[in-house]
Design a protein around this motif. Structure first.
Motif, PDB file in Angstrom:
ATOM      1  N   GLN A  57       2.280  -4.677  -1.780  1.00 37.45           N
ATOM      2  CA  GLN A  57       1.507  -5.032  -0.691  1.00 37.45           C
ATOM      3  C   GLN A  57       2.678  -4.268   1.120  1.00 37.45           C
ATOM      4  OE1 GLN A  57      -1.114  -7.931   0.597  1.00 37.45           O
ATOM      5  NE2 GLN A  57      -1.941  -7.776  -2.264  1.00 37.45           N
ATOM      6  N   PHE A  58       1.802  -3.171   2.082  1.00 36.57           N
ATOM      7  CA  PHE A  58       2.736  -3.040   3.400  1.00 36.57           C
ATOM      8  C   PHE A  58       1.572  -3.746   3.867  1.00 36.57           C
ATOM      9  CE2 PHE A  58       3.581   0.061   6.326  1.00 36.57           C
ATOM     10  CZ  PHE A  58       4.310  -0.754   6.670  1.00 36.57           C
ATOM     11  N   PHE A  59       1.747  -4.628   4.788  1.00 32.45           N
ATOM     12  CA  PHE A  59       1.086  -4.341   5.769  1.00 32.45           C
ATOM     13  C   PHE A  59       1.980  -4.925   7.704  1.00 32.45           C
ATOM     14  CE2 PHE A  59      -1.338  -8.143   8.284  1.00 32.45           C
ATOM     15  CZ  PHE A  59      -1.839  -6.719   9.176  1.00 32.45           C
ATOM     16  N   ASN A  60       1.432  -4.570   8.884  1.00 31.35           N
ATOM     17  CA  ASN A  60       2.518  -4.459   9.209  1.00 31.35           C
ATOM     18  C   ASN A  60       3.865  -4.658   9.528  1.00 31.35           C
ATOM     19  OD1 ASN A  60       2.115  -5.506  12.564  1.00 31.35           O
ATOM     20  ND2 ASN A  60       2.274  -7.644  11.847  1.00 31.35           N
ATOM     21  N   GLY A  66      -1.163   4.941  -1.994  1.00 27.72           N
ATOM     22  CA  GLY A  66      -1.342   5.140  -0.721  1.00 27.72           C
ATOM     23  C   GLY A  66      -0.623   3.937   0.225  1.00 27.72           C
ATOM     24  N   LEU A  67      -0.160   3.378  -0.700  1.00 30.58           N
ATOM     25  CA  LEU A  67       0.949   2.580   0.130  1.00 30.58           C
ATOM     26  C   LEU A  67       2.365   3.354   0.898  1.00 30.58           C
ATOM     27  CD1 LEU A  67       2.331  -1.075  -1.695  1.00 30.58           C
ATOM     28  CD2 LEU A  67       3.820   0.690  -1.100  1.00 30.58           C
ATOM     29  N   CYS A  68       2.842   4.578  -0.276  1.00 22.77           N
ATOM     30  CA  CYS A  68       3.275   5.459   0.875  1.00 22.77           C
ATOM     31  C   CYS A  68       3.264   5.943   1.695  1.00 22.77           C
ATOM     32  CB  CYS A  68       4.092   6.298  -0.756  1.00 22.77           C
ATOM     33  SG  CYS A  68       5.046   5.567  -2.103  1.00 22.77           S
ATOM     34  N   GLU A  69       2.056   6.096   2.122  1.00 20.36           N
ATOM     35  CA  GLU A  69       1.559   7.062   3.251  1.00 20.36           C
ATOM     36  C   GLU A  69       1.373   5.635   3.832  1.00 20.36           C
ATOM     37  OE1 GLU A  69       0.271   9.789   5.217  1.00 20.36           O
ATOM     38  OE2 GLU A  69       0.888   9.706   3.667  1.00 20.36           O
ATOM     39  N   GLN A  70       1.780   4.899   3.795  1.00 22.07           N
ATOM     40  CA  GLN A  70       1.380   4.029   4.651  1.00 22.07           C
ATOM     41  C   GLN A  70       2.319   3.875   5.334  1.00 22.07           C
ATOM     42  OE1 GLN A  70      -0.297   0.394   2.804  1.00 22.07           O
ATOM     43  NE2 GLN A  70      -1.917   0.046   4.535  1.00 22.07           N
TER      44      GLN A  70
END
Length: 435
Positions: free
Chosen positions: A280-283, A374-378
């Protein structure tokens, strides 16, 4: 009277049609349920790495049956069959029940494999019975040590057990799980064994399973397990919560390596999760569950990727995971960083070996099938936003000064010139020094 005579014929015709419809629907359901059938691994995957896909000690199923290099274990299969069926009196009746049950699912077993099985009915049923009983008795011997004989070649050394585990997770070396399950519910199981077939399998493969707590196994499994390799794969699938966070696929496959992420202001942290694929990727934080690197890692990943590549309709979750890890790990420095963060766990601290292991898997994936798009785009959006914020700060600092932004640009060009000059001077010195 004529109407009364015609009525029963009409009803009979409806019943025949209903039976035909029922058979048709059952056949279609069975065909769909076998969409994860076992096929031959294509050459582009196994090329120069046949030993990672072909069994070393024991053949399971029809694909490698009868090979000269695997015949030594055939006698042990018969010993295990005899031990399993003879655990209670009247072994012949149990054997007859097994044969009758397997004959009923013989055609389903044939459809399980991705090519026609060139065996007669008796020979195939014997193979299914022999291989199925061997696997069940092997699991029982592993779980209950007092069942083992001292001269048992399966447990004579750690090396033998290692090769057996490797052989049983090879994609081409699989038996339908419904065959194992059917035999397991017929043969006599020791009274002091209260484990289910799935529990016995997980105990045998526990070194290959990420979450060894075994507390939430029933929640992990899909309604239908296709074979033993599929059973292990279910532990590597992401949970539904991770799917929501990673966003839908957007075709983006770019991911900076781990060391580069730090320079971009993105921290890499260990996530607590039952599955390694719950990334996961967040902040500004990339959270990755820990992965233990062991002797089975390469063979397991290769065969899981082969399964996802060959099985129609099978998602590419493990393939996506390995693809992403390859991009995160480009050098021993990346390995060391992930080891320090406890993302990679390896008792030998072999940075170069781990980096090479992931790179030599050489995974290719269609961007549309890439789970972490989606994670790579984030991550890409975070980089762009951070760069824009940086330039805004630079503009704010130099706007309205004596030199202004033009002065700052000139100073930046001077630094680049000095750096490149120093670089070429160093190269010139090294070339002349070692002449």
């Amino acid at each position: 009277m004529e109407i009364e005579e015609e009525s029963p014929k009409h009803v009979t015709l409806d019943i025949v049609n209903e039976d035909a419809l029922l058979s048709s629907i059952k056949e279609k359901m069975e065909h769909i349920s076998l969409s994860h059938c076992v096929c031959r691994v294509p050459e582009k995957l196994y090329k120069v790495n046949e030993e990672k896909y072909y069994p070393y000690l024991v053949s399971i199923g029809p694909f490698h049956h009868g090979k000269n290099t695997l015949k030594l274990m055939e006698d042990q299969k018969w010993r295990y069959l005899n031990a399993l069926l003879s655990r209670k009196p009247n072994a012949e009746a149990t054997l007859d029940t097994c044969i009758r049950a397997l004959r009923q699912v013989e055609q389903k077993a044939r459809k399980f494999y991705g090519e026609p099985i060139q065996m007669g009915s008796d020979r195939l049923v014997e193979l299914l019975l022999l291989d199925g009983c061997f696997i069940i008795e092997l699991f029982l011997h592993h779980a209950i040590k007092n069942l083992r004989r001292r001269d048992d070649p399966c447990f004579s050394s750690d090396d033998s057990l290692f090769h057996l585990r490797c052989d049983l997770i090879m994609y081409e070396n699989q038996l339908p799980f419904f065959i194992l399950d059917q035999i397991f519910h017929i043969v006599p199981i020791p009274k002091h064994c209260h484990l289910s077939l799935i529990d016995l399998a997980l105990d045998f493969f526990k070194k290959l399973i990420p979450d060894q707590s075994h507390q939430n196994l029933r929640e992990i499994f899909s309604p239908q397990t296709h074979h033993l390799l599929d059973l292990i794969r279910q532990h590597y699938l992401p949970t539904s919560s991770a799917e929501i966070i990673t966003l839908p696929n957007v075709g983006c496959t770019n991911m900076p390596h781990a060391s580069r992420l730090l320079s971009l202001g993105i921290s890499v942290e260990r996530a607590t999760s039952s599955s390694p694929t719950n990334i996961q990727f967040f902040n500004g934080k990339l959270k990755i569950p820990s992965l233990e690197i062991h002797a089975y890692t390469e063979i397991l990943f290769r065969n899981l990727i082969a399964m996802e590549h060959c099985s129609p309709g099978c998602s590419k979750h493990v393939t996506s995971y390995v693809f992403l890890m390859e991009r995160l790990i480009r050098s021993p420095w990346d390995v060391r960083l992930l080891q320090e963060r406890e993302v990679l766990i390896d008792g030998h601290e072999r940075e170069k070996e781990i980096a090479f292991l992931l790179q030599k898997l050489h995974v290719d994936i269609n961007p549309d099938d890439f789970y972490y798009g989606g994670l790579c785009e984030q991550v890409r959006h975070h980089q762009t936003r951070r760069r824009d914020v940086w330039w805004e700060r630079v503009r704010d600092v130099y706007h309205g000064t004596r030199f202004g932004l033009a002065g700052f640009s000139l100073a930046l060009l001077l630094l680049v010139f000095l750096f490149t000059g120093a670089f070429f001077s160093a190269v010139y010195f090294l070339l002349h020094h070692f002449q």
